[in-house]
Structures are given as structure tokens and as C-alpha cells.
Design a protein around this motif. Sequence first.
Motif, PDB file in Angstrom:
ATOM      1  N   VAL A 148       6.824   0.268  -4.889  1.00 11.47           N
ATOM      2  CA  VAL A 148       6.511  -0.521  -3.691  1.00 11.47           C
ATOM      3  C   VAL A 148       5.745  -1.760  -4.134  1.00 11.47           C
ATOM      4  O   VAL A 148       4.980  -1.712  -5.101  1.00 11.47           O
ATOM      5  CB  VAL A 148       5.655   0.313  -2.704  1.00 11.47           C
ATOM      6  N   GLN A 149       5.945  -2.862  -3.434  1.00 14.26           N
ATOM      7  CA  GLN A 149       5.162  -4.064  -3.707  1.00 14.26           C
ATOM      8  C   GLN A 149       4.255  -4.361  -2.515  1.00 14.26           C
ATOM      9  O   GLN A 149       4.637  -4.172  -1.363  1.00 14.26           O
ATOM     10  CB  GLN A 149       6.062  -5.265  -3.994  1.00 14.26           C
ATOM     11  N   VAL A 150       3.039  -4.803  -2.815  1.00 16.52           N
ATOM     12  CA  VAL A 150       2.070  -5.197  -1.793  1.00 16.52           C
ATOM     13  C   VAL A 150       1.767  -6.673  -1.998  1.00 16.52           C
ATOM     14  O   VAL A 150       1.309  -7.074  -3.077  1.00 16.52           O
ATOM     15  CB  VAL A 150       0.765  -4.387  -1.907  1.00 16.52           C
ATOM     16  N   GLU A 151       2.034  -7.487  -0.998  1.00 11.08           N
ATOM     17  CA  GLU A 151       1.704  -8.910  -1.091  1.00 11.08           C
ATOM     18  C   GLU A 151       0.204  -9.071  -0.869  1.00 11.08           C
ATOM     19  O   GLU A 151      -0.339  -8.626   0.142  1.00 11.08           O
ATOM     20  CB  GLU A 151       2.486  -9.714  -0.059  1.00 11.08           C
ATOM     21  N   ILE A 152      -0.469  -9.706  -1.816  1.00 15.69           N
ATOM     22  CA  ILE A 152      -1.928  -9.764  -1.785  1.00 15.69           C
ATOM     23  C   ILE A 152      -2.444 -10.535  -0.577  1.00 15.69           C
ATOM     24  O   ILE A 152      -3.390 -10.109   0.085  1.00 15.69           O
ATOM     25  CB  ILE A 152      -2.471 -10.395  -3.085  1.00 15.69           C
ATOM     26  N   LYS A 153      -1.847 -11.654  -0.253  1.00 16.63           N
ATOM     27  CA  LYS A 153      -2.362 -12.504   0.825  1.00 16.63           C
ATOM     28  C   LYS A 153      -2.224 -11.855   2.192  1.00 16.63           C
ATOM     29  O   LYS A 153      -3.100 -11.978   3.040  1.00 16.63           O
ATOM     30  CB  LYS A 153      -1.637 -13.855   0.822  1.00 16.63           C
ATOM     31  N   THR A 154      -1.111 -11.157   2.422  1.00 10.02           N
ATOM     32  CA  THR A 154      -0.831 -10.640   3.762  1.00 10.02           C
ATOM     33  C   THR A 154      -0.965  -9.127   3.877  1.00 10.02           C
ATOM     34  O   THR A 154      -1.079  -8.599   4.982  1.00 10.02           O
ATOM     35  CB  THR A 154       0.595 -11.017   4.191  1.00 10.02           C
ATOM     36  N   GLY A 155      -0.909  -8.417   2.752  1.00 11.82           N
ATOM     37  CA  GLY A 155      -0.920  -6.959   2.794  1.00 11.82           C
ATOM     38  C   GLY A 155       0.433  -6.350   3.120  1.00 11.82           C
ATOM     39  O   GLY A 155       0.557  -5.132   3.241  1.00 11.82           O
ATOM     40  N   THR A 156       1.470  -7.178   3.252  1.00 12.53           N
ATOM     41  CA  THR A 156       2.808  -6.691   3.584  1.00 12.53           C
ATOM     42  C   THR A 156       3.346  -5.813   2.461  1.00 12.53           C
ATOM     43  O   THR A 156       3.254  -6.167   1.280  1.00 12.53           O
ATOM     44  CB  THR A 156       3.769  -7.872   3.812  1.00 12.53           C
ATOM     45  N   LYS A 157       3.917  -4.666   2.838  1.00  9.20           N
ATOM     46  CA  LYS A 157       4.477  -3.736   1.861  1.00  9.20           C
ATOM     47  C   LYS A 157       5.982  -3.638   2.036  1.00  9.20           C
ATOM     48  O   LYS A 157       6.497  -3.669   3.151  1.00  9.20           O
ATOM     49  CB  LYS A 157       3.834  -2.355   2.022  1.00  9.20           C
ATOM     50  N   ALA A 158       6.681  -3.500   0.904  1.00 11.07           N
ATOM     51  CA  ALA A 158       8.136  -3.404   0.924  1.00 11.07           C
ATOM     52  C   ALA A 158       8.582  -2.784  -0.390  1.00 11.07           C
ATOM     53  O   ALA A 158       7.806  -2.733  -1.354  1.00 11.07           O
ATOM     54  CB  ALA A 158       8.758  -4.796   1.091  1.00 11.07           C
ATOM     55  N   PRO A 159       9.829  -2.293  -0.455  1.00  9.19           N
ATOM     56  CA  PRO A 159      10.340  -1.840  -1.755  1.00  9.19           C
ATOM     57  C   PRO A 159      10.199  -2.956  -2.792  1.00  9.19           C
ATOM     58  O   PRO A 159      10.331  -4.141  -2.472  1.00  9.19           O
ATOM     59  CB  PRO A 159      11.813  -1.531  -1.457  1.00  9.19           C
ATOM     60  N   ALA A 160       9.921  -2.575  -4.024  1.00  6.95           N
ATOM     61  CA  ALA A 160       9.527  -3.555  -5.047  1.00  6.95           C
ATOM     62  C   ALA A 160      10.706  -4.343  -5.598  1.00  6.95           C
ATOM     63  O   ALA A 160      11.068  -4.223  -6.772  1.00  6.95           O
ATOM     64  CB  ALA A 160       8.787  -2.853  -6.174  1.00  6.95           C
ATOM     65  N   ALA A 161      11.261  -5.208  -4.765  1.00  9.78           N
ATOM     66  CA  ALA A 161      12.404  -6.022  -5.181  1.00  9.78           C
ATOM     67  C   ALA A 161      12.004  -7.105  -6.171  1.00  9.78           C
ATOM     68  O   ALA A 161      12.844  -7.615  -6.917  1.00  9.78           O
ATOM     69  CB  ALA A 161      13.055  -6.657  -3.952  1.00  9.78           C
ATOM     70  N   THR A 162      10.723  -7.486  -6.192  1.00 13.72           N
ATOM     71  CA  THR A 162      10.289  -8.583  -7.066  1.00 13.72           C
ATOM     72  C   THR A 162       9.688  -8.090  -8.380  1.00 13.72           C
ATOM     73  O   THR A 162       9.213  -8.897  -9.172  1.00 13.72           O
ATOM     74  CB  THR A 162       9.236  -9.458  -6.354  1.00 13.72           C
ATOM     75  N   ARG A 163       9.695  -6.786  -8.619  1.00  7.09           N
ATOM     76  CA  ARG A 163       9.039  -6.271  -9.830  1.00  7.09           C
ATOM     77  C   ARG A 163       9.799  -6.697 -11.083  1.00  7.09           C
ATOM     78  O   ARG A 163      10.957  -6.352 -11.272  1.00  7.09           O
ATOM     79  CB  ARG A 163       8.932  -4.745  -9.785  1.00  7.09           C
TER      80      ARG A 163
END
Length: 239
Positions: A148-163
Motif C-alpha cells: 500500500v502507498q500512503v501519500e504524505i501530504k494528504t494521507g491518501t492510501k491506495a495500492p502501491a502503484a508507484t512503488r
Amino acid sequence: MLRNAGWIVMAVLCACSPRQNTPAHPPAPPAPQRPALKAVISADYTKLTLGEQVLLEAGKDGFLSIHQVRYSPAQDYFLVIGCGYECNDNVGFLFAADGSGKRKFTARWDFILQTAAEWSADGKYVYYYRINSSGAEAPAGTPAPGWVQVEIKTGTKAPAATRVLKPAATYRVFNVASDDVLNVRVAAGAAAPIAGTLPATAAGVRVTGTGVTAGGSVWVPIRYGELAGWINQNFLCEE
């Protein structure tokens, strides 16, 4: 007349001679920079402090002990992993470097598997391997385990497509049974021939190039000692 001419020559010579400048004082040395305070885990692993601030406490903040602190590449944020059930179902917190902005990014049925949490190279995301629980059955409809990825600025979570794994880092094999091995392939994809295997405890694995998507997963070229080949990156975690 000649006598006056001598005085004139001397006056001209004096006027043309370079003026001796008074030596300038050397510049003052720059004021010493105070090292930035870092988060510190207490000797009994129950508290996290930053200077005089107590940022986390075991029990009060919903974990048994503090396992690890990891700073972002720019040192402007840090994540904290707190041990849960058998230090497998772990919890995660994010802070700004000065200790402000406390945010818990895990939840019930949404834990970090062991220490599988890492920063993106640009510091914009935290990636973690999400599990429901290693000690209890999750309710129906709970998302499947995975990165899972967590965007630091917003806290939005999603499957880790950017890893994207970092060539400068080293990785360890994880989420492989202790009596099993991880196959290294001669090319990307589970159908490619096996070049060798890595033990479940292998560490110091280096990524040597860019990942390639095959069969719905990202495969990365690696080197481990003399062994080189391709591995499904889902089974690698940054050390």
C-alpha cells in the motif's frame, strides 16, 4: 630651479606609490550549527521522544513497544513502526521532523507486516506491506494483503502503484516461509527459467536496473553475491 624640480619629482613619486592598506580583520567563523534533534527510542522501547517532547508511549498509543524509526530522504518527516501482536501485526505513525503532525496511518485489520515499510525515493510516499492480522480471521470484505502507498501530504492510501525499488538501497527477502526459497528467474515473469534461489532469510540483495511488469507483477533485476536474475519485487523489502 633644479632644486625645486627635485622636490617636484619626489612629490610625484610619493603620489604614485601604492597606499599601504591596513590589514582587514579576518572574517568571524560561522556560528556553529546545532544538530537537528532526532527522535529517540527509550532504553525499554516504550517511549519515543524528541528533545523534551514525548511523541509516543506504548499502551497509550496502541502498541506493545517501539520497533523502528525511519526518516524520509530529505529528513523532513519520519515514520515509526510500533510492535503489535508478536511484532507481526505492527502499527505505523508519521511525524514531521519537528515532532508535529502526528498521524497514525494503520488501523484495525490494516497492519504492517513486521518491518515492511519504506520511503519512496522522493519522500512523497510511504509504502508498507498491509496485512489483516496474523493471529485472527479478518471480517468479510477486508482488502487483501499487499503493498500500500500512503501519500504524505494528504494521507491518501491506495495500492502501491508507484512503488519503485531504489538501486542505492539494499533489500531483504520477506514474506517467504522459513522452509521455502525465493526463485530468481533468468527473465521477468513466473514462466521464465529459474536461474537460482534465495533463502527466506537472504539480505543485502541489490536492485541493478528498472522493473518490468509481467503477469500483473513488477519484476526487478537483482544481484545477490554471484547470482543475478529477476525477482518479483513484492517479495523484497528495504533493509
